[in-house]
Scaffold this active site. Sequence first.
Site, PDB file in Angstrom:
ATOM      1  N   SER A  60       2.909   0.973   1.136  1.00 36.47           N
ATOM      2  CA  SER A  60       2.973  -0.316   2.190  1.00 36.47           C
ATOM      3  C   SER A  60       3.329   0.694   3.322  1.00 36.47           C
ATOM      4  O   SER A  60       3.634   1.972   3.274  1.00 36.47           O
ATOM      5  CB  SER A  60       4.192  -0.597   1.484  1.00 36.47           C
ATOM      6  OG  SER A  60       4.119  -2.316   2.182  1.00 36.47           O
ATOM      7  N   ASP A  61       2.967   0.452   4.632  1.00 35.53           N
ATOM      8  CA  ASP A  61       3.260   0.228   5.384  1.00 35.53           C
ATOM      9  C   ASP A  61       3.379  -1.077   6.316  1.00 35.53           C
ATOM     10  O   ASP A  61       2.742  -1.645   6.566  1.00 35.53           O
ATOM     11  CB  ASP A  61       2.258   1.374   6.465  1.00 35.53           C
ATOM     12  CG  ASP A  61       2.719   1.943   7.771  1.00 35.53           C
ATOM     13  OD1 ASP A  61       3.393   3.485   7.610  1.00 35.53           O
ATOM     14  OD2 ASP A  61       2.488   1.393   8.415  1.00 35.53           O
TER      15      ASP A  61
END
Length: 202
Positions: free
Chosen positions: A78-79
């Site tokens: 995730s980012d």
Amino acid sequence: MSDVPTLPAADRPLILGSSSRYRRELLARLGLPFEVAAPDVDETPQPGEAPPALARRLALAKARDVAARFPQAIVIGSDQVADLGGQPLGKPGTHERARAQLRAMSGQTVIFQTALSVVCLASGFEQSDLAAVEVRFRPLGDGEIERYLRAEQPYDCAGSAKSEGLGVALLDAIYSDDPTALVGLPLIRTARMLRAAGRVLP
């Protein structure tokens, strides 16, 4: 990868490809055992790269990097990138940069682009999605910005505000279809992808 034997989905380890304590705390809510492995990914934006594209690219790169080391595992990457008028705002890292970010976001609407990828090399599974959270900041004076930063020190958060803490007092409104996305991991989408990858959630 045909030379890698495939385990049943229920037997594959689940790995969070992140060094973020916020994401660890969020993923724990799903009640699944998981391990953590930090990805080795250069997070520098590419020239002209829009914030949603940057978040998507990095989330997938993180998941793929960890999956390459653990091909049997189901890996979550995730980012998050704060999007202020098309300009990406990352983690400030310092008090001065955090102050500048909050001054820039004062009275503005910021889109927090939180991308998610789930990858399993052994099964060939790969999915990605993006949760966009619209956040409207109040007009902020320099004094309250300083008081907030001294109190919470949100230097490891994209956009310099922790909505799950005192940072919520800086806001006028939040709009989202996946509320935990603003903290760093969209759990509705995560649960959906894990089910698609063959995991049974409690």
